[in-house]
Write an enzyme that holds these catalytic residues in place. Sequence first.
Site, mmCIF file in Angstrom:
data_model
loop_
_atom_site.group_PDB
_atom_site.id
_atom_site.type_symbol
_atom_site.label_atom_id
_atom_site.label_comp_id
_atom_site.label_asym_id
_atom_site.label_seq_id
_atom_site.Cartn_x
_atom_site.Cartn_y
_atom_site.Cartn_z
ATOM 1 N N ASP A 26 8.162 43.509 70.881
ATOM 2 C CA ASP A 26 7.824 42.348 70.058
ATOM 3 C C ASP A 26 8.351 41.033 70.610
ATOM 4 O OD1 ASP A 26 6.283 43.593 68.137
ATOM 5 O OD2 ASP A 26 8.004 44.203 66.970
ATOM 6 N N HIS A 49 12.406 51.614 65.503
ATOM 7 C CA HIS A 49 12.744 50.210 65.733
ATOM 8 C C HIS A 49 13.985 50.171 66.618
ATOM 9 C CE1 HIS A 49 10.453 48.675 62.099
ATOM 10 N NE2 HIS A 49 10.638 49.935 61.758
ATOM 11 N N HIS A 59 7.569 55.788 63.105
ATOM 12 C CA HIS A 59 7.815 54.942 64.260
ATOM 13 C C HIS A 59 9.303 54.662 64.376
ATOM 14 C CE1 HIS A 59 7.150 52.373 60.734
ATOM 15 N NE2 HIS A 59 8.003 51.504 61.283
ATOM 16 N N GLY A 93 10.763 34.023 68.068
ATOM 17 C CA GLY A 93 10.967 32.654 67.599
ATOM 18 C C GLY A 93 9.673 31.928 67.316
ATOM 19 N N TYR A 150 4.874 43.319 60.093
ATOM 20 C CA TYR A 150 6.299 43.409 59.777
ATOM 21 C C TYR A 150 6.922 42.030 59.687
ATOM 22 C CZ TYR A 150 8.031 48.183 59.530
ATOM 23 O OH TYR A 150 8.332 49.442 59.099
ATOM 24 N N TYR A 154 5.155 53.817 68.126
ATOM 25 C CA TYR A 154 4.583 54.620 67.045
ATOM 26 C C TYR A 154 4.359 56.048 67.521
ATOM 27 C CZ TYR A 154 4.385 50.811 63.866
ATOM 28 O OH TYR A 154 4.763 49.814 63.015
ATOM 29 N N HIS A 209 12.118 55.409 61.731
ATOM 30 C CA HIS A 209 11.540 55.083 60.427
ATOM 31 C C HIS A 209 10.615 56.213 59.983
ATOM 32 C CE1 HIS A 209 9.560 51.835 57.684
ATOM 33 N NE2 HIS A 209 9.715 52.996 57.067
#
Length: 679
Positions: A331, A476, A474, A338, A416, A317, A634
């Site tokens: 993440d 990705h 931010h 999963g 998200y 961010y 983003h």
Amino acid sequence: MLSRSSVGLVVVLTSLASSACQPAPSTAQTAQSATPARTTPPRVPHPLDPLTEDEIRTAVATARTDARLAAAAFPSITLQEPAKAEVLAWQPGRTVPRHARLQAMTAGSVFEVVADLAGRQLLSVTEKKGVEPSVMLSEIEAAKIVLSNAEFKAGLAKRGVTDLTKVFCAPFAAGYYANPAHEGKRLVKVGCFDTRRSTTNLFGWPIERLYALLDFRKREVLSVTDYGVVPIAPGDANYTEAAVGVLRDPRKPTVLTQPGGANFTIDGNQVTWGKWRFHARIDPRVGTVISLARWKDARGDRSVLYQGYLSEMFVPYMDAEYGWQTRTYFDTGEFGAGALATPLKPGVDCAATAAFLPAVFADDKGNPVTTANALCIFERSSGDPIWRHSEVMNQSYEGRANVELVVRMAAAIGNYDYLFDWVFNDAAEIEARVGATGIDALKGVVSQRMSDKTAAEDTRYGTLVAPNLVAVHHDHYFNFRLDLDVDGPANSFNHDVYRAVQLPADSPRRSIYVVDRRLAGTEKEAQLSTGHGPSRLRVINEATTNSVGNPSSYEVVIANHARLLLDPKDWPTRRAGFLQHDVWVTPFAASERYAGGDYIFMSKGDDGLPVWAARDRAIRNQDIVMWVNLGMHHLTRAEDLPVMPTVWHSFRLRPHNFFDRNPAIDLRNDVPAGGAASR
């Protein structure tokens, strides 16, 4: 990606409850259970099948035979894959030893454990120094400890929040910044949200500028930082039909139907569709794993992809304030894509005709937990031709409909939601797609309109999307590990470079281009970064050719690039060293699985792709692995509220001289006159 919270626990509870509302099984699923159990011999598992509930229980019981692990928690329990040579040599019905790989965390240490499931014995127990495993669900729930802290409660009271049962607190991974006071600790920053008006959106009302630094190991609040009260947003951020307000007129149904049933079959975790055959499972860390993707033609079952999966995600961010400056999430490695898979809804998340597979994982105590409908498999007709030609000169037409097979998983990682697709088609292509949706990370501010005096400062790092709410800008990034085996494991990496050529003065043309073929000999020669000119990236088998002598190969066509704009010396950038290049190629090594290293929670950037590739190992005519980065900046917008439309990122594996002709040329013309494709 953002606020990691007890949402993870809700996911698990929802998964457990969802078995009561499963859709009717598809034709493919029903066929698997048609024969009475007493006449069917026990199914011999595929070497890459995920662990079953019983295997998880056995793995945990075996691990606890080591006295040091008697009271351990288990951040990860997953299949320990057999050696690649064993998997490639396996034949149906043959038994292969089943091993589990466990991460065990005790009060003061971390252990890696490998357990033999059939023999119920420990094969290895290795203590790991100076590392931290991924966040466990019990730790996410533990973030509410801050509500017992007097200083934190006083900060809430200053903001008019006194009913603590209506406060939701989320742990944000704090990263690593070389602070001596933080060494040896397992740290998160905790921020909270006002849920008094929430029915669906836990993240719509941030309680801004109040944060606690929490040590997960000791379950202790180390400090509370309060740097000024800002109003809690007044609006309604819910997104149920009732909350949205006036709805548009209902539309006529648009549905995919397959009156003849599905064209694919599922045997355990193996999928066969047309000329494709592959194995699919969900891993708790990386999510969907596609293995042994093969194409059947006159030469037999030809290998294309031994294994492909999402290796790591990085979501930094762009806000310098205290509560936001450390929000640089990994993440996959910090939370597990999963493990946070959510049940998929037929007709919305997947086609109504989809078949579904569950995912079985373990909670922190090692108890198996099943997420129903975690993976869906379905065909879809895109409405596009896979090939066509209409000849004006003789009024002829030939074309074939494009039908795809989609393997999909969805993970709710905090605010998200990510959709992870592997898409197969009849042209022998495989596309990996990542869809980002869910809720933007929202920051509470003073401004209500852009005309307010405070607006310029409030929107320095984001967009004012509603009164008192800024959605912070931010990035990705997604790194995929692709073990391509093009007609076998011995492959090379080829970079076709387009080069402009000036023609002689007497030519009517001034210029053309030619293509220079560059075969990389070592890892460093294969590294490519954003900004390289037009080119084609291929994995080549130099020992096999098509009928005219061109080496068989597969292209990797990357649709989404984004260059990381952060300082190379910045700690998040160092930890995300795999973003130094868009493409990496390394020799296959079973231990090199994750681009950011095995342990990325509070990592120091001393493991992963840059470290491995620095050895500059030989990669020509070797079993090689390609690592591909996708990315997106983003720039937030009002249209992201209250839930953002899905944005897709992708790359495609495409045959290049792998065949003698168009592999989809032999499709039948099975479109009924005046109707849709029957497939």
